[in-house]
Write a protein that holds these residues in place. Sequence first.
Motif, PDB file in Angstrom:
ATOM      1  N   GLY A  22      20.843  34.359  23.038  1.00  0.00           N
ATOM      2  CA  GLY A  22      19.665  33.547  23.322  1.00  0.00           C
ATOM      3  C   GLY A  22      18.587  34.305  24.075  1.00  0.00           C
ATOM      4  N   LEU A  23      18.972  34.976  25.169  1.00  0.00           N
ATOM      5  CA  LEU A  23      17.981  35.717  25.961  1.00  0.00           C
ATOM      6  C   LEU A  23      17.431  36.902  25.173  1.00  0.00           C
ATOM      7  N   GLY A  24      18.335  37.667  24.532  1.00  0.00           N
ATOM      8  CA  GLY A  24      17.860  38.787  23.726  1.00  0.00           C
ATOM      9  C   GLY A  24      17.003  38.335  22.562  1.00  0.00           C
ATOM     10  N   GLY A  25      17.388  37.206  21.941  1.00  0.00           N
ATOM     11  CA  GLY A  25      16.586  36.676  20.846  1.00  0.00           C
ATOM     12  C   GLY A  25      15.205  36.236  21.297  1.00  0.00           C
ATOM     13  N   LEU A  26      15.134  35.610  22.472  1.00  0.00           N
ATOM     14  CA  LEU A  26      13.827  35.220  23.004  1.00  0.00           C
ATOM     15  C   LEU A  26      12.965  36.448  23.267  1.00  0.00           C
ATOM     16  N   GLY A  27      13.588  37.494  23.802  1.00  0.00           N
ATOM     17  CA  GLY A  27      12.842  38.733  24.021  1.00  0.00           C
ATOM     18  C   GLY A  27      12.354  39.352  22.731  1.00  0.00           C
ATOM     19  N   ARG A  28      13.170  39.300  21.669  1.00  0.00           N
ATOM     20  CA  ARG A  28      12.749  39.824  20.371  1.00  0.00           C
ATOM     21  C   ARG A  28      11.589  39.012  19.791  1.00  0.00           C
ATOM     22  N   MET A  29      11.636  37.700  19.973  1.00  0.00           N
ATOM     23  CA  MET A  29      10.530  36.874  19.496  1.00  0.00           C
ATOM     24  C   MET A  29       9.238  37.226  20.222  1.00  0.00           C
TER      25      MET A  29
ATOM     26  N   VAL B 113       9.087  39.125  11.920  1.00  0.00           N
ATOM     27  CA  VAL B 113       9.334  37.682  11.963  1.00  0.00           C
ATOM     28  C   VAL B 113       9.537  37.279  13.422  1.00  0.00           C
ATOM     29  N   VAL B 114       8.809  36.253  13.855  1.00  0.00           N
ATOM     30  CA  VAL B 114       8.973  35.751  15.224  1.00  0.00           C
ATOM     31  C   VAL B 114      10.214  34.856  15.235  1.00  0.00           C
ATOM     32  N   GLY B 115      11.365  35.477  15.291  1.00  0.00           N
ATOM     33  CA  GLY B 115      12.638  34.789  15.272  1.00  0.00           C
ATOM     34  C   GLY B 115      13.748  35.797  15.510  1.00  0.00           C
ATOM     35  N   PHE B 116      14.996  35.326  15.450  1.00  0.00           N
ATOM     36  CA  PHE B 116      16.119  36.235  15.639  1.00  0.00           C
ATOM     37  C   PHE B 116      17.329  35.670  14.912  1.00  0.00           C
ATOM     38  N   SER B 117      18.281  36.555  14.645  1.00  0.00           N
ATOM     39  CA  SER B 117      19.524  36.158  13.988  1.00  0.00           C
ATOM     40  C   SER B 117      20.655  36.143  15.006  1.00  0.00           C
ATOM     41  N   PHE B 118      21.689  35.370  14.704  1.00  0.00           N
ATOM     42  CA  PHE B 118      22.837  35.261  15.616  1.00  0.00           C
ATOM     43  C   PHE B 118      24.109  35.256  14.798  1.00  0.00           C
ATOM     44  N   GLU B 119      25.117  36.004  15.262  1.00  0.00           N
ATOM     45  CA  GLU B 119      26.388  36.109  14.556  1.00  0.00           C
ATOM     46  C   GLU B 119      27.391  35.122  15.148  1.00  0.00           C
ATOM     47  N   PRO B 120      27.753  34.059  14.417  1.00  0.00           N
ATOM     48  CA  PRO B 120      28.675  33.056  14.973  1.00  0.00           C
ATOM     49  C   PRO B 120      30.122  33.513  15.042  1.00  0.00           C
ATOM     50  N   GLY B 121      30.448  34.653  14.444  1.00  0.00           N
ATOM     51  CA  GLY B 121      31.825  35.122  14.474  1.00  0.00           C
ATOM     52  C   GLY B 121      32.339  35.365  15.879  1.00  0.00           C
ATOM     53  N   VAL B 122      31.436  35.759  16.788  1.00  0.00           N
ATOM     54  CA  VAL B 122      31.850  35.997  18.175  1.00  0.00           C
ATOM     55  C   VAL B 122      32.316  34.699  18.818  1.00  0.00           C
ATOM     56  N   LEU B 123      31.647  33.596  18.499  1.00  0.00           N
ATOM     57  CA  LEU B 123      32.058  32.299  19.039  1.00  0.00           C
ATOM     58  C   LEU B 123      33.451  31.924  18.544  1.00  0.00           C
ATOM     59  N   LEU B 124      33.731  32.189  17.275  1.00  0.00           N
ATOM     60  CA  LEU B 124      35.057  31.911  16.740  1.00  0.00           C
ATOM     61  C   LEU B 124      36.110  32.775  17.427  1.00  0.00           C
ATOM     62  N   ALA B 125      35.755  34.030  17.721  1.00  0.00           N
ATOM     63  CA  ALA B 125      36.684  34.898  18.442  1.00  0.00           C
ATOM     64  C   ALA B 125      36.958  34.346  19.841  1.00  0.00           C
TER      65      ALA B 125
ATOM     66  N   ALA C 190      34.031  34.454  28.304  1.00  0.00           N
ATOM     67  CA  ALA C 190      32.989  35.477  28.209  1.00  0.00           C
ATOM     68  C   ALA C 190      32.475  35.594  26.780  1.00  0.00           C
ATOM     69  N   LEU C 191      33.396  35.531  25.806  1.00  0.00           N
ATOM     70  CA  LEU C 191      32.971  35.619  24.411  1.00  0.00           C
ATOM     71  C   LEU C 191      32.120  34.412  24.016  1.00  0.00           C
ATOM     72  N   LEU C 192      32.498  33.236  24.514  1.00  0.00           N
ATOM     73  CA  LEU C 192      31.732  32.043  24.179  1.00  0.00           C
ATOM     74  C   LEU C 192      30.397  32.003  24.920  1.00  0.00           C
ATOM     75  N   ILE C 193      30.465  32.005  26.249  1.00  0.00           N
ATOM     76  CA  ILE C 193      29.255  31.840  27.064  1.00  0.00           C
ATOM     77  C   ILE C 193      28.409  33.105  27.044  1.00  0.00           C
ATOM     78  N   GLY C 194      29.087  34.268  27.199  1.00  0.00           N
ATOM     79  CA  GLY C 194      28.346  35.525  27.245  1.00  0.00           C
ATOM     80  C   GLY C 194      27.591  35.811  25.963  1.00  0.00           C
ATOM     81  N   SER C 195      28.250  35.545  24.823  1.00  0.00           N
ATOM     82  CA  SER C 195      27.575  35.808  23.553  1.00  0.00           C
ATOM     83  C   SER C 195      26.406  34.853  23.339  1.00  0.00           C
ATOM     84  N   LEU C 196      26.554  33.596  23.775  1.00  0.00           N
ATOM     85  CA  LEU C 196      25.451  32.643  23.651  1.00  0.00           C
ATOM     86  C   LEU C 196      24.266  33.063  24.517  1.00  0.00           C
ATOM     87  N   LEU C 197      24.550  33.436  25.767  1.00  0.00           N
ATOM     88  CA  LEU C 197      23.462  33.851  26.661  1.00  0.00           C
ATOM     89  C   LEU C 197      22.828  35.157  26.179  1.00  0.00           C
ATOM     90  N   ALA C 198      23.673  36.115  25.787  1.00  0.00           N
ATOM     91  CA  ALA C 198      23.138  37.396  25.313  1.00  0.00           C
ATOM     92  C   ALA C 198      22.291  37.201  24.061  1.00  0.00           C
TER      93      ALA C 198
END
Length: 208
Positions: free
Chosen positions: A149-156, A171-183, A139-147
């Motif tokens: 990605g989809l949320g970032g696309l919506g922000r753009m 800015v037509v872009g979004f930031s992502f925190e990779p720490g969740v993937l490491l968790a 969930a942390l890996l896949i869920g954070s990527l989907l959340a």
Amino acid sequence: MTVPRTPVTISHGMERGILILFMAAAGVVGLAVLLPPLRRLGALIGGETTLSMLTRADLPHSGSTETGASIAAATYESAWVTATGLSDAARWMIGLGIALGALTAAVTVGAIVYFLFLLMWKRPFHRSLIVATQIAGAALLIGSLLAGGLGGLGRMMAADELNPVANDVFVVGFSFEPGVLLAGIAVLALSLVFSYGTKLKRDTEGLV
């Protein structure tokens, strides 16, 4: 002359009390994490979209002060925006991102509470814990990527729609925190430890 030290023992009742306290604390933290996205989802259903957006707006400042300190350049990095009238596609993407993020947090907190429950039950290497940690890690890996990605696309999409009324500060872009993937990777690695512990416990049952 040395005085022998008496080992400190913890009673069963005290141990259960500590674990119950940890479970309650995990539940409170879980609620604190889940309430903000739930409020944002409620506002989104009501027609208002609250989101954090990247911006390049300048920070108003003067050249210098009497103390000699000065600002050479300053810009805002992000801004909290409450918008109305966004397109359905942008609202859907943002809503899915929020919902997946909340679900990921709920699954992770649930796995922690379940682990503490098994400790209280004195079965820290129960087979079901392996499944729970695998689900939490995935969930942390896949869920954070989907959340993200989809949320970032919506922000753009929202930034593109709001820029005409905001002097193009978003800015037509979004930031992502990779720490969740490491968790997530750490939790999946922890599931391997539990798997090894369960196998070791099964192999040593009955041995003295």
